[in-house]
Enzyme design. Structure first.
Site, PDB file in Angstrom:
ATOM      1  N   GLU A 104       0.903  -1.267   0.068  1.00 32.63           N
ATOM      2  CA  GLU A 104      -0.093  -0.118  -0.163  1.00 32.63           C
ATOM      3  C   GLU A 104       0.793   1.059   0.242  1.00 32.63           C
ATOM      4  O   GLU A 104       0.682   2.089   1.042  1.00 32.63           O
ATOM      5  CB  GLU A 104      -0.912   0.088   1.267  1.00 32.63           C
TER       6      GLU A 104
ATOM      7  N   ARG B 168       2.242  20.128   6.172  1.00 33.32           N
ATOM      8  CA  ARG B 168       3.129  19.330   6.684  1.00 33.32           C
ATOM      9  C   ARG B 168       4.288  19.800   7.560  1.00 33.32           C
ATOM     10  O   ARG B 168       4.680  19.565   8.859  1.00 33.32           O
ATOM     11  CB  ARG B 168       4.057  18.388   5.631  1.00 33.32           C
TER      12      ARG B 168
ATOM     13  N   CYS C 296      -2.746  34.171   9.572  1.00 33.12           N
ATOM     14  CA  CYS C 296      -2.548  34.731  10.942  1.00 33.12           C
ATOM     15  C   CYS C 296      -2.411  33.826  12.010  1.00 33.12           C
ATOM     16  O   CYS C 296      -2.832  33.559  13.043  1.00 33.12           O
ATOM     17  CB  CYS C 296      -3.984  35.528  11.321  1.00 33.12           C
TER      18      CYS C 296
HETATM   19  N1  LLP Z   1      -1.497   1.971   4.334  1.00 32.83           N
HETATM   20  C1  LLP Z   1      -2.102   2.253   5.589  1.00 32.83           C
HETATM   21  C2  LLP Z   1      -3.048   1.565   6.393  1.00 32.83           C
HETATM   22  C3  LLP Z   1      -2.030   3.718   6.187  1.00 32.83           C
HETATM   23  O1  LLP Z   1      -2.306   4.134   7.226  1.00 32.83           O
HETATM   24  C4  LLP Z   1      -1.152   4.517   5.383  1.00 32.83           C
HETATM   25  C5  LLP Z   1      -0.857   5.993   5.585  1.00 32.83           C
HETATM   26  C6  LLP Z   1      -0.495   3.919   4.023  1.00 32.83           C
HETATM   27  C7  LLP Z   1      -0.917   2.851   3.742  1.00 32.83           C
HETATM   28  C8  LLP Z   1       0.134   4.994   3.188  1.00 32.83           C
HETATM   29  O2  LLP Z   1       1.442   5.520   3.632  1.00 32.83           O
HETATM   30  P1  LLP Z   1       2.463   5.851   2.904  1.00 32.83           P
HETATM   31  O3  LLP Z   1       3.143   4.846   2.011  1.00 32.83           O
HETATM   32  O4  LLP Z   1       2.178   7.019   2.078  1.00 32.83           O
HETATM   33  O5  LLP Z   1       3.642   6.277   4.053  1.00 32.83           O
HETATM   34  N2  LLP Z   1      -0.079  12.941   6.570  1.00 32.83           N
HETATM   35  C9  LLP Z   1       1.340  12.392   7.066  1.00 32.83           C
HETATM   36  C10 LLP Z   1       1.161  10.978   6.651  1.00 32.83           C
HETATM   37  C11 LLP Z   1      -0.213  10.162   7.054  1.00 32.83           C
HETATM   38  C12 LLP Z   1      -0.030   8.606   6.427  1.00 32.83           C
HETATM   39  C13 LLP Z   1      -1.206   8.175   7.066  1.00 32.83           C
HETATM   40  N3  LLP Z   1      -1.409   6.576   6.629  1.00 32.83           N
HETATM   41  C14 LLP Z   1       2.312  13.110   6.325  1.00 32.83           C
HETATM   42  O6  LLP Z   1       2.236  14.174   5.634  1.00 32.83           O
HETATM   43  O7  LLP Z   1       3.560  12.523   6.648  1.00 32.83           O
END
Ligand code: LLP
Length: 432
Positions: free
Chosen positions: A273, A312, A344
């Site tokens: 994923e 971020r 702000c």
């Molecule tokens: N699978 C599950 C169950 C997840 O919770 C997530 C991300 C992913 C896959 C994908 O993860 P990735 O490969 O993108 O790391 N907003 C945060 C990141 C939150 C990720 C949440 N879950 C940021 O900007 O760093």
């Protein structure tokens, strides 16, 4: 190979100049390189080699239809966490048979929609959730395909706010509870337990924690199979990080090796994923400097993008490289700037004390690595219309989400009867 070259002294995305895009849609805007996304996808798939893998792109990183379809055309499935994401995946052409529905709080109506669509699997994280799913599936006369998400109690060595695999996190089923969980699951007529899943966190750059998580997952898988559970699939989650500072890129070959070693000899289909890895470094947020302000302690470049566009840095103290659109010599004099938005709040800041060649009003800056968790986390805080998105391919580009105008933004509000004197207007009161 760079997808963001300087040509004729100006920064481009593939073969399109950022000046041209800025003239077309105004600033700020997000732009994504299709070639960069395709290259990331290909390197992920190549690293996995002949493993029996399905890559389910985690939509949460960037859920624009054009981005999802780019991956779908390369053969990707989708990892979704809400009915909205499910609908986006299906609308973008991802076959339901390649959709995984994850998340701790799926609502019954969302489960019903996913069952009707015929998705590949629900990743279930608690007994109440499993019971709800069983009830809904039974009402529909079907059995829901389920993977149980395990909490392996592994530290992903990433930012606390995006770490998900520790016992104190809300995610997954604790390993000690799994046996009892399965005894209960065996009584539920509307679900079929077909696999196990794990996801330990995001922006993981040291791949070693994956080894422990996968070892624990595989040990459980084998134990349960031996006990007669007909398990078919292992969902290895996402989380593979990217280089934000030009270094510390995770070693994808080692990641794949860890997968290969930990799943060796196991007759199971694998699901991955990835989100950020596929889109993060494919996108820029382009912004124009409004003013340069010389404070007593700091020099501020006040730009027209803000924390509502890319949260971020505010939320995770994240570092994003910032490139001037005007090319500069490697040895050029630099001075420290705080790059801040107009919102702000003091937390509306993209970079602190960042060494840049002199910045002047009207200069364009590109905030790098904004292709993941950028536009999707944006809001209209301070009544700022969210930034538009552009997809670039070679010398071609398309606006894949236009900027919404003020009438549309404000027009979403409704006045209750007691305030409505029939004069609601998008024009400022008193305007001629
Ligand atoms: N699978 C599950 C169950 C997840 O919770 C997530 C991300 C992913 C896959 C994908 O993860 P990735 O490969 O993108 O790391 N907003 C945060 C990141 C939150 C990720 C949440 N879950 C940021 O900007 O760093």
């Amino acid at each position: 190979m760079t997808f963001f070259p300087y040509r004729n002294g100006r920064l481009h995305i593939e073969d399109v100049s950022l000046d041209e895009l800025a003239a077309r849609v105004g600033t700020p805007f997000f732009c994504y390189s299709a070639a960069a996304m395709e290259s990331a996808y290909t390197s992920f798939v190549r690293a996995l080699g002949d493993l029996p893998a399905t890559v389910c792109y985690a939509l949460k990183a960037n859920s624009n239809q054009a981005v999802i379809r780019t991956f779908a055309q390369l053969g990707a499935g989708a990892d979704v966490v809400s009915e909205g994401e499910l609908r986006r995946a299906l609308a973008a052409g991802v076959p339901a048979s390649k959709v995984v529905f994850a998340g701790v709080g799926k609502q019954p109506s969302e489960m019903a929609t996913a069952l009707d669509a015929g998705i590949l699997q629900f990743n279930v994280e608690s007994l109440p959730e499993l019971e709800a799913l069983s009830r809904i599936a039974q009402e529909k006369g079907v059995r829901a395909p389920v993977a149980l998400r395990i909490n392996p109690d592994v530290d992903a060595l990433t930012h606390a706010k995006i770490s998900t695999g520790k016992a104190e996190n809300k995610f997954g089923i604790d390993i000690p509870s799994l046996r009892g969980f399965l005894d209960s699951a065996a009584q539920l007529p509307g679900v079929r337990i077909e696999g196990l899943a794990v996801h330990i966190g995001s922006q993981i750059t040291d791949v070693n924690p994956y080894r422990m998580a996968f070892e624990r997952l595989v040990a459980l898988f084998t134990e349960l199979r031996d006990a007669g559970w007909p398990l078919e699939r292992l969902d290895m989650g996402g989380g593979l990080g990217i280089a934000y500072e030009g270094d510390a890129a995770p070693d994808i070959a080692r990641y794949a090796e860890i997968v290969r070693e930990t799943t060796k000899g196991l007759d199971a289909k694998l699901i991955f994923e990835p989100g950020r890895f596929l889109t993060g470094n494919a996108g820029l947020l382009v912004t124009r400097t409004v003013y340069v302000k010389h404070g007593t302690a700091r020099r501020f470049a006040i730009v027209d993008a803000a924390m509502n566009d890319l949260i971020r840095p505010t939320l995770y103290d994240a570092w994003h490289d910032i490139l001037p659109v005007a090319q500069f010599a490697a040895g050029a004099d630099r001075e420290p700037y705080d790059i801040v938005g107009p919102i702000c709040e003091s937390s509306d800041i993209f970079a602190e004390q960042r060494e840049l060649p002199p910045v002047a009003a009207d200069d364009l800056l590109a905030i790098c690595s904004s292709g993941a968790y950028g536009a999707v986390m944006s809001s209209s805080y301070n009544s700022r219309p969210p930034a538009p998105e552009i997809l670039v391919r070679g010398n071609d580009y398309a606006v894949i989400r236009p900027r919404i105008d003020y009438d549309e933004l404000i027009g979403q509000d409704r006045l209750p009867d007691w305030l409505d004197d029939g004069q609601q207007s998008s024009e400022p009161r008193g305007a001629a």
